[in-house]
Design an enzyme around this catalytic site. Structure first.
Site, mmCIF file in Angstrom:
data_model
loop_
_atom_site.group_PDB
_atom_site.id
_atom_site.type_symbol
_atom_site.label_atom_id
_atom_site.label_comp_id
_atom_site.label_asym_id
_atom_site.label_seq_id
_atom_site.Cartn_x
_atom_site.Cartn_y
_atom_site.Cartn_z
ATOM 1 N N HIS A 102 -3.742 60.179 41.891
ATOM 2 C CA HIS A 102 -3.861 61.007 40.689
ATOM 3 C C HIS A 102 -5.299 61.032 40.188
ATOM 4 C CE1 HIS A 102 -3.125 61.611 36.158
ATOM 5 N NE2 HIS A 102 -3.174 62.795 36.753
ATOM 6 N N HIS A 121 -1.242 55.984 34.519
ATOM 7 C CA HIS A 121 -0.309 57.030 34.077
ATOM 8 C C HIS A 121 1.054 56.861 34.753
ATOM 9 C CE1 HIS A 121 -4.493 58.705 34.088
ATOM 10 N NE2 HIS A 121 -4.190 58.833 32.815
HETATM 11 FE FE1 FES Z 1 -2.702 56.668 38.698
HETATM 12 FE FE2 FES Z 1 -3.057 58.535 36.865
HETATM 13 S S1 FES Z 1 -4.558 57.421 37.928
HETATM 14 S S2 FES Z 1 -1.204 57.772 37.636
#
Ligand code: FES
Length: 173
Positions: A102, A121
């Site tokens: 992500h 997140h």
């Molecule tokens: Fe891992 Fe956003 S950086 S869920």
């Protein structure tokens, strides 16, 4: 107008057909290679790195390393049960980029659930299914480090990465 174009279309069609046949002949079984990147276009091969001895990996105790360069954090884990892409005497050792797909936060392995989790997140990945994304903000699987096991000296080697390491436009060094 269409009839005037017909000869050119026929000649183009013949050229394409012969090109396809030539291509098939060149890429026939004799031209096949067994390198991981030839089989899967998402796999990038790199110089071999010894991750460690299989006998020294304890079940559910991640081993941290970097691959293919010092800026690319990874972890290997012995899951204690045979899994796809697992290596070692028990075919249960797998490795992944530690950088969440992500936004690049470091993921950690949670032994109780056998999941790779990102605290930023709350994305979660499945190490038993080649780093498949389970839930959270991430939309891509966690890049998997392709491992090889050398029984002669009980060593686990990193040899390639499947998927794009977070923050890079290509996996090229
Ligand atoms: Fe891992 Fe956003 S950086 S869920």
């Amino acid at each position: 107008m269409a009839r005037e174009d017909a000869p050119a279309d026929d000649s183009r069609r013949r050229f394409l057909q012969s090109s396809i046949v030539s291509g098939l002949a060149i890429a026939g079984p004799g031209a096949a290679s067994d390198s991981a990147s030839d089989i899967d276009p998402a796999v990038s091969t790199y110089p071999d790195l010894v991750v460690g001895k299989a006998a020294r990996l304890a079940i559910n105790q991640p081993l941290l390393f970097t691959y293919p360069d010092a800026a690319s954090a990874c972890l290997a884990v012995k899951l204690g049960r045979r899994v796809p892409d697992g290596v070692g005497p028990d075919l249960d050792i797998v490795a992944f980029s530690s950088m969440c797909s992500h936004m690049g936060c470091l993921v950690s392995y949670e032994a109780a659930t056998a999941r790779l989790k990102c605290a930023c997140h709350f994305s979660m990945f499945d190490p038993e299914k080649s780093g498949q994304m389970i839930i959270g903000q991430a939309t891509q699987n966690l890049p998997q480090v392709i491992l090889e096991y050398r029984a002669a000296d009980d060593t686990v080697h990193a040899v390639a990465i499947r998927g794009l390491i977070y923050g890079r436009q290509t996996n090229l060094l």
